[in-house]
Design an enzyme around this catalytic site. Structure first.
Site, PDB file in Angstrom:
ATOM      1  N   ASP A  99       0.500   7.874  -8.162  1.00 24.11           N
ATOM      2  CA  ASP A  99       1.708   7.906  -9.177  1.00 24.11           C
ATOM      3  C   ASP A  99       1.939   8.939  -9.993  1.00 24.11           C
ATOM      4  O   ASP A  99       3.149   8.238 -10.836  1.00 24.11           O
ATOM      5  CB  ASP A  99       1.886   6.330  -9.359  1.00 24.11           C
ATOM      6  N   LYS A 116       3.040  13.082  -8.319  1.00 22.01           N
ATOM      7  CA  LYS A 116       2.741  14.288  -7.331  1.00 22.01           C
ATOM      8  C   LYS A 116       3.860  15.072  -6.075  1.00 22.01           C
ATOM      9  O   LYS A 116       4.159  16.075  -6.110  1.00 22.01           O
ATOM     10  CB  LYS A 116       1.451  13.977  -6.565  1.00 22.01           C
ATOM     11  N   GLY A 122       2.061   6.680  -1.734  1.00 20.73           N
ATOM     12  CA  GLY A 122       3.838   7.095  -1.761  1.00 20.73           C
ATOM     13  C   GLY A 122       4.214   7.851  -2.208  1.00 20.73           C
ATOM     14  O   GLY A 122       4.588   7.690  -3.537  1.00 20.73           O
ATOM     15  N   HIS A 123       5.061   8.762  -1.826  1.00 20.54           N
ATOM     16  CA  HIS A 123       5.114   9.901  -3.322  1.00 20.54           C
ATOM     17  C   HIS A 123       7.073  10.673  -2.465  1.00 20.54           C
ATOM     18  O   HIS A 123       7.234  10.012  -2.180  1.00 20.54           O
ATOM     19  CB  HIS A 123       4.993  11.324  -1.934  1.00 20.54           C
ATOM     20  N   GLN A 127      -2.814   9.440  -3.730  1.00 23.26           N
ATOM     21  CA  GLN A 127      -4.094   8.515  -4.874  1.00 23.26           C
ATOM     22  C   GLN A 127      -3.940   9.121  -6.975  1.00 23.26           C
ATOM     23  O   GLN A 127      -3.397  10.746  -6.419  1.00 23.26           O
ATOM     24  CB  GLN A 127      -5.091   7.979  -4.329  1.00 23.26           C
ATOM     25  N   THR A 165       3.970  -0.345  -1.735  1.00 24.26           N
ATOM     26  CA  THR A 165       3.498  -2.122  -1.852  1.00 24.26           C
ATOM     27  C   THR A 165       5.215  -3.044  -2.585  1.00 24.26           C
ATOM     28  O   THR A 165       5.269  -3.968  -2.783  1.00 24.26           O
ATOM     29  CB  THR A 165       2.576  -2.521  -2.070  1.00 24.26           C
TER      30      THR A 165
HETATM   31  P1  GDP Z   1       3.248  10.045  -6.368  1.00 22.72           P
HETATM   32  O1  GDP Z   1       2.338   9.078  -5.331  1.00 22.72           O
HETATM   33  O2  GDP Z   1       2.021  10.693  -7.448  1.00 22.72           O
HETATM   34  O3  GDP Z   1       4.012  11.098  -5.720  1.00 22.72           O
HETATM   35  O4  GDP Z   1       4.811   9.529  -7.243  1.00 22.72           O
HETATM   36  P2  GDP Z   1       5.325   8.045  -6.846  1.00 22.72           P
HETATM   37  O5  GDP Z   1       6.196   9.098  -6.077  1.00 22.72           O
HETATM   38  O6  GDP Z   1       4.376   7.126  -6.846  1.00 22.72           O
HETATM   39  O7  GDP Z   1       5.896   7.428  -8.413  1.00 22.72           O
HETATM   40  C1  GDP Z   1       6.170   8.523  -9.382  1.00 22.72           C
HETATM   41  C2  GDP Z   1       7.794   8.046  -9.790  1.00 22.72           C
HETATM   42  O8  GDP Z   1       8.330   8.250 -11.050  1.00 22.72           O
HETATM   43  C3  GDP Z   1       9.222   8.218  -8.642  1.00 22.72           C
HETATM   44  O9  GDP Z   1       9.836   7.106  -8.718  1.00 22.72           O
HETATM   45  C4  GDP Z   1       9.189   9.672  -9.236  1.00 22.72           C
HETATM   46  O10 GDP Z   1      10.817   9.511  -8.920  1.00 22.72           O
HETATM   47  C5  GDP Z   1       9.607   8.939 -10.170  1.00 22.72           C
HETATM   48  N1  GDP Z   1       9.949  10.347 -11.384  1.00 22.72           N
HETATM   49  C6  GDP Z   1       8.658  11.619 -10.976  1.00 22.72           C
HETATM   50  N2  GDP Z   1       8.402  12.317 -11.860  1.00 22.72           N
HETATM   51  C7  GDP Z   1       9.300  12.129 -12.860  1.00 22.72           C
HETATM   52  C8  GDP Z   1       9.810  11.776 -14.217  1.00 22.72           C
HETATM   53  O11 GDP Z   1       9.699  13.076 -15.179  1.00 22.72           O
HETATM   54  N3  GDP Z   1      10.562  11.435 -15.083  1.00 22.72           N
HETATM   55  C9  GDP Z   1      10.974  10.491 -14.438  1.00 22.72           C
HETATM   56  N4  GDP Z   1      11.993   9.864 -15.316  1.00 22.72           N
HETATM   57  N5  GDP Z   1      10.816   9.761 -13.686  1.00 22.72           N
HETATM   58  C10 GDP Z   1      10.116  10.582 -12.089  1.00 22.72           C
HETATM   59  P1  IMO Z   2      -0.604   7.405  -4.141  1.00 17.43           P
HETATM   60  O1  IMO Z   2      -0.201   8.952  -2.993  1.00 17.43           O
HETATM   61  C1  IMO Z   2      -1.659   3.789  -6.817  1.00 17.43           C
HETATM   62  C2  IMO Z   2      -4.974   1.683  -4.643  1.00 17.43           C
HETATM   63  C3  IMO Z   2      -4.164   0.152  -5.179  1.00 17.43           C
HETATM   64  C4  IMO Z   2      -6.156  -0.336  -4.728  1.00 17.43           C
HETATM   65  C5  IMO Z   2      -6.938   0.641  -4.653  1.00 17.43           C
HETATM   66  C6  IMO Z   2      -7.324   0.494  -3.665  1.00 17.43           C
HETATM   67  O2  IMO Z   2       1.747   6.640  -4.697  1.00 17.43           O
HETATM   68  O3  IMO Z   2      -0.575   8.199  -5.710  1.00 17.43           O
HETATM   69  P2  IMO Z   2      -6.277   1.588  -0.603  1.00 17.43           P
HETATM   70  O4  IMO Z   2      -5.124   0.897   0.172  1.00 17.43           O
HETATM   71  O5  IMO Z   2      -6.859   2.735  -0.926  1.00 17.43           O
HETATM   72  O6  IMO Z   2      -8.175   0.526  -0.594  1.00 17.43           O
HETATM   73  O7  IMO Z   2      -6.765   0.351  -2.163  1.00 17.43           O
HETATM   74  O8  IMO Z   2      -5.742   1.582  -4.737  1.00 17.43           O
HETATM   75  N1  IMO Z   2      -3.654   3.274  -4.192  1.00 17.43           N
HETATM   76  C7  IMO Z   2      -2.665   3.717  -4.615  1.00 17.43           C
HETATM   77  N2  IMO Z   2      -2.426   3.199  -6.135  1.00 17.43           N
HETATM   78  N3  IMO Z   2      -0.751   5.184  -6.096  1.00 17.43           N
HETATM   79  C8  IMO Z   2      -1.567   5.414  -4.539  1.00 17.43           C
HETATM   80  O9  IMO Z   2      -1.174   6.442  -3.704  1.00 17.43           O
HETATM   81  C9  IMO Z   2      -2.644   4.444  -4.279  1.00 17.43           C
HETATM   82  N4  IMO Z   2      -3.367   4.835  -2.672  1.00 17.43           N
HETATM   83  C10 IMO Z   2      -4.287   3.335  -2.909  1.00 17.43           C
HETATM   84  O10 IMO Z   2      -3.589  -0.099  -5.575  1.00 17.43           O
HETATM   85  O11 IMO Z   2      -5.775  -0.051  -6.614  1.00 17.43           O
HETATM   86 MG    MG Z   3       2.775   7.203  -6.014  1.00 15.58          MG
END
Ligand code: GDP
Ligand code: IMO
Ligand code: MG
Length: 432
Positions: free
Chosen positions: A14, A17, A41-42, A225, A302
């Site tokens: 998270d 990416k 979850g991107h 991840q 989730t």
């Molecule tokens: P990923 O799994 O690495 O793609 O990241 P996620 O999408 O799960 O979580 C990143 C969260 O931070 C998302 O809600 C994005 O919209 C938000 N986000 C990404 N870059 C920034 C930033 O520079 N500032 C803020 N405030 N939010 C951001």
């Molecule tokens: P993105 O790509 C954050 C975590 C789960 C758990 C562990 C194992 O959005 O960054 P799994 O279901 O993979 O066997 O769970 O890994 N986990 C993540 N945490 N971002 C993710 O993906 C994750 N994918 C798995 O919460 O701790």
């Molecule tokens: Mg994510």
């Protein structure tokens, strides 16, 4: 200039990416996912409009960019079809632009059930998985009994493989977990049906990527991840079941390691983690609450609240080394706008010892205390900034601290969730 760039997370996921991949696809011809599954979850925000992707690569919202799911990704057909449908509703043409490797393992219904039964059985020691069947699907792959995407199009082969595998898993489900066995015919028919719906997207992804390369195209390899969730190098056993580090970009696609020209390591300006496991810099105070609130830290898959803490430079340095990071991208800098002071962890205390390295054994994690350096906050608005010279000097000092400690240069800074909220110091696709 042709260039292949890996974008991956250096923390526990998270890191942002999806946002960065989407941004960089203006210079890429194709985006490929190489590991993980729909546990990812991107989030992409384009002109205020939010899209969350789980399996479809984050290049899909950029017209003309081809998208690939490589052999290293575990594919859950139902989840994929749902995601395709949602994108089609938003007028995004997925079926002609997405190609899926015939070698990608399939997440079957028994994998999901096993993931959930196991977590339940572990009680207080649960890993906190996403419950998507990721671990059991990778286990079947390694055990050489997995069903692959290409098997969905061969009814007899599918039947034979499914019979054998299901017999094995039903034994475990019934005898070990005291739960209800799954019905062969239902899963078989469902799988054939998925095959019919998805066959047009099946491809020899490795061959296509090499062809793209030979034609002078640039490919972006999208990690899921984060490095600290890596099955080998992460905080085992509280990890995911794939290699999330840069080596997997090669094994999960069939591009060679020397085909990769640049690795972008993404880190938040602080740290979050979803699920259980060690997190030395985790905060349980009002600072942690402010990070969660300002950063809107809830899981994109989730919906679980993310645990929050300060930036851990010891862990970041290790992640940079493991991935051969070329340049760092710091995201969510704006989340720190309201902090009077900002802490960064520069060493760990283990008993009477001070260590500057990531501990090798899982057990050592239990007794770790972070040692912090405290920097001044900037207490002003940075959201949406696009020029490095406009950043407050305290924010620049934080960036310099990251560079000095890790020995790696910061090439990008994200200053907000929207596609355009970035400071690009060096674009990975333009670097020599
Ligand atoms: P990923 O799994 O690495 O793609 O990241 P996620 O999408 O799960 O979580 C990143 C969260 O931070 C998302 O809600 C994005 O919209 C938000 N986000 C990404 N870059 C920034 C930033 O520079 N500032 C803020 N405030 N939010 C951001
Ligand atoms: P993105 O790509 C954050 C975590 C789960 C758990 C562990 C194992 O959005 O960054 P799994 O279901 O993979 O066997 O769970 O890994 N986990 C993540 N945490 N971002 C993710 O993906 C994750 N994918 C798995 O919460 O701790
Ligand atoms: Mg994510």
């Amino acid at each position: 200039m042709k260039k292949n760039v890996v974008v991956l997370g250096t923390q526990w996921g998270d890191e942002g990416k999806g946002k960065i991949v989407d941004l960089l696809t203006d210079k890429a011809d194709a985006v490929v996912r190489f590991q993980g599954g729909h546990n990812a979850g991107h989030t992409l925000i384009i002109n205020g409009h939010k899209t969350v992707l789980h399996l479809v690569p984050s290049g899909i919202l950029r017209e003309g960019v081809d998208c690939y799911i490589g052999n290293g990704v575990v594919v859950e057909p139902e989840a994929l079809l749902k995601e395709i449908k949602q994108l089609e509703h938003a007028n995004v043409d997925v079926r002609t632009r997405l190609k899926i490797s015939r070698a990608a393992p399939i997440i079957m219904p028994y994998h999901i059930i096993l993931d959930q039964l196991r977590e339940k059985a572990k009680g207080g020691k649960a890993i906190g998985t996403t419950g998507r069947g990721i671990g059991p699907a990778y286990e079947d792959k390694i055990a050489r009994r997995g069903i692959r995407f290409g098997d969905l199009f061969d009814p007899q082969r599918l039947k034979d493989k499914l019979k054998e595998t299901l017999t094995y898993h039903n034994f475990v489900i019934e005898k070990f977990f005291n739960s209800t066995a799954l019905e062969f015919e239902k899963i078989y028919q469902q799988s054939l049906n998925y095959g019919i719906k998805l066959q047009q997207m099946s491809a020899d992804v490795t061959a296509e990527l090499h062809q793209l390369q030979n034609n002078g195209s640039s490919i972006l390899l999208e990690g899921a991840q984060g490095s600290l969730l890596d099955i080998d190098h992460g905080t085992y056993p509280f990890v995911t079941s794939s290699n999330t580090t840069a080596g997997a970009a090669s094994t999960g696609t069939g591009l060679g390691p020397t085909d990769i020209n640049y690795v972008l390591g993404i880190t938040k300006a602080y740290t979050t983690r979803v699920g259980s496991g060690p997190f030395p810099t985790e905060l349980f105070d009002s600072d942690g609450e402010m990070l969660a609130k300002n950063g809107v830290e809830f899981g994109a898959t989730t919906g679980r609240p993310r645990r929050c803490g300060w930036l851990d430079l010891v862990a970041l340095k290790r992640a940079i080394q493991m991935n051969g990071v070329t340049g760092v991208c710091v995201t969510k800098l704006d989340v720190l706008d309201t902090f009077k002071y900002i802490k960064v962890c520069t060493a760990y205390q283990v008993g009477d010892d001070i260590i500057h390295d990531f501990p090798a054994s899982a057990e050592a994690w239990e007794n770790i205390k972070p040692i912090y350096e405290t920097l001044d906050g900037w207490m002003s608005h940075t959201q949406g900034m696009t020029e490095i010279h406009t950043l407050p000097k305290q924010a620049k000092a934080l960036i310099e601290k990251i560079e000095d400690y890790t020995g790696s240069s910061v090439h990008m800074i994200s200053t907000g969730p929207d596609r355009n909220e970035n400071i690009i110091i060096k674009n990975p696709f333009d670097c020599k």
